[in-house]
Design an enzyme around this catalytic site. Structure first.
Site, PDB file in Angstrom:
ATOM      1  N   ARG A   1       0.842  -1.194   0.000  1.00  0.00           N
ATOM      2  CA  ARG A   1       0.000   0.000   0.000  1.00  0.00           C
ATOM      3  C   ARG A   1       0.881   1.250   0.000  1.00  0.00           C
ATOM      4  NH1 ARG A   1      -2.599   0.651   4.599  1.00  0.00           N
ATOM      5  NH2 ARG A   1      -4.176   1.988   3.701  1.00  0.00           N
TER       6      ARG A   1
ATOM      7  N   ARG B   1      -0.400   4.902  13.395  1.00  0.00           N
ATOM      8  CA  ARG B   1       0.460   3.939  14.085  1.00  0.00           C
ATOM      9  C   ARG B   1       0.223   4.082  15.576  1.00  0.00           C
ATOM     10  NH1 ARG B   1       4.917   7.099  15.640  1.00  0.00           N
ATOM     11  NH2 ARG B   1       4.952   9.001  14.428  1.00  0.00           N
TER      12      ARG B   1
ATOM     13  N   LYS C   1       3.809  -7.356  12.095  1.00  0.00           N
ATOM     14  CA  LYS C   1       2.939  -7.572  10.927  1.00  0.00           C
ATOM     15  C   LYS C   1       3.162  -8.956  10.324  1.00  0.00           C
ATOM     16  CE  LYS C   1       1.845  -5.394   6.468  1.00  0.00           C
ATOM     17  NZ  LYS C   1       1.630  -4.103   5.815  1.00  0.00           N
TER      18      LYS C   1
HETATM   19  C1  BTN Z   1       0.694  -3.870   2.336  1.00  0.00           C
HETATM   20  O1  BTN Z   1       0.589  -4.259   3.494  1.00  0.00           O
HETATM   21  O2  BTN Z   1       1.305  -2.827   2.074  1.00  0.00           O
HETATM   22  C2  BTN Z   1       0.039  -4.675   1.249  1.00  0.00           C
HETATM   23  C3  BTN Z   1       0.934  -5.784   0.769  1.00  0.00           C
HETATM   24  C4  BTN Z   1       0.284  -6.622  -0.320  1.00  0.00           C
HETATM   25  C5  BTN Z   1       1.246  -7.634  -0.907  1.00  0.00           C
HETATM   26  C6  BTN Z   1       0.581  -8.571  -1.860  1.00  0.00           C
HETATM   27  S1  BTN Z   1       1.634  -9.913  -2.330  1.00  0.00           S
HETATM   28  C7  BTN Z   1       0.509 -10.384  -3.572  1.00  0.00           C
HETATM   29  C8  BTN Z   1       0.010  -9.106  -4.225  1.00  0.00           C
HETATM   30  N1  BTN Z   1       0.921  -8.674  -5.250  1.00  0.00           N
HETATM   31  C9  BTN Z   1       1.536  -7.536  -4.943  1.00  0.00           C
HETATM   32  O3  BTN Z   1       2.388  -6.959  -5.647  1.00  0.00           O
HETATM   33  N2  BTN Z   1       1.083  -7.092  -3.765  1.00  0.00           N
HETATM   34  C10 BTN Z   1       0.102  -7.973  -3.178  1.00  0.00           C
END
Ligand code: BTN
Length: 259
Positions: free
Chosen positions: A63, A256, A122
């Protein structure tokens, strides 16, 4: 050399296809990002529901423009793409978090809006994106990409961080990426279909039961301090601040826990 992973593609397909006509399961040895791949397909007009798993992502995305690090076998990285048309989209990514946490079992908290935590660390992240194919009717069902990354085995702390992220094996010692995917796939699809019909309301209690911020002092990315007070009906974070109760939307600010 590590043993090749055995993905439960057929079992997942059999369970999900009756709910999602046209559904397929695809496992790639490598892709830049499962979300990016499904966004490209959606923009090109490929609308059928698909579960796309990658054993290795070379440019995983998180994100807020961040990256997402993972390593083959030690992480589960996949995206589910399907067309959705809920009356109200608010709370979708929170509903996904509730579904994934419940599928993986007790001991997993939700840190608003949709991170899965074990204790203060996390475990998993969720990236929900929607695409508008060229020339699409704005009222039509919109291709929706739900990307999920889960740490299966212990990982070293990310660059610049002093604590390592959480891993699923701490809760479920036999966990591997295929077994985790098998637990999640069907409940995730059911949750998305329930969200499309009924919105966030059916997920509110599940979120509240795992909400790790509730009652804790928090700092918002705009510097505001306050105390987290649960989730509002649309999935916004309620924060008691000096200026009164604020409803924070995930597109506005990050939050946070205050140290
Ligand atoms: C976050 O917490 O910032 C979100 C992370 C999301 C990761 C997943 S892995 C599968 C899919 N492909 C990506 O490039 N991102 C999501």
């Amino acid at each position: 050399m590590t043993a090749p992973l055995r993905w439960p593609s057929e079992a997942i397909w059999e369970a999900v296809a009756p709910l999602l006509p046209g559904f397929t399961v695809e496992v790639l040895a490598e892709v830049d990002s499962t979300n990016s791949e499904l966004m490209r397909r959606a923009r090109a007009g490929q609308a059928d529901p698909v579960l796309l798993v990658a054993e290795r992502q070379t440019a995983g995305r998180g994100r807020r423009g961040r990256g997402w690090a993972s390593s083959p076998g030690d992480s589960l990285t996949f995206s589910l793409g399907l067309p959705l048309a809920p009356a109200d989209w608010s709370g979708l990514s929170l509903a996904v978090g509730v579904a994934v946490a419940e599928a993986l079992g007790p001991g997993i908290g939700l840190k608003w809006p949709n991170d899965l935590w074990v204790g203060p660390r996390k475990l998993a992240g969720i990236l929900v994106e929607t695409a508008t194919p060229a020339g699409a009717d704005p009222a039509a069902r919109r291709p929706t990409i739900v990307g999920i990354g889960i740490n299966i085995a212990p990982r070293a702390p990310a660059q610049g961080m002093d604590i390592a992220p959480a891993d699923l094996r701490a809760l479920w010692p036999q966990a591997d990426a295929p077994a985790a995917l098998q637990r999640i796939a069907l409940p995730l699809v059911r949750a998305l279909l329930a969200f499309e019909r009924e919105g966030f309301a059916p997920f509110e209690a599940g979120f509240a039961a795992r909400d790790v911020l509730r009652g804790r002092p928090v700092t918002l990315s705009d510097g505001t301090r306050g105390t987290a007070a649960g989730i509002g009906p649309g999935g916004g974070l309620l924060v008691h601040t000096a200026a009164g109760l604020q409803v924070v939307s995930s597109s506005e600010v990050s939050v946070r826990p205050a140290s």
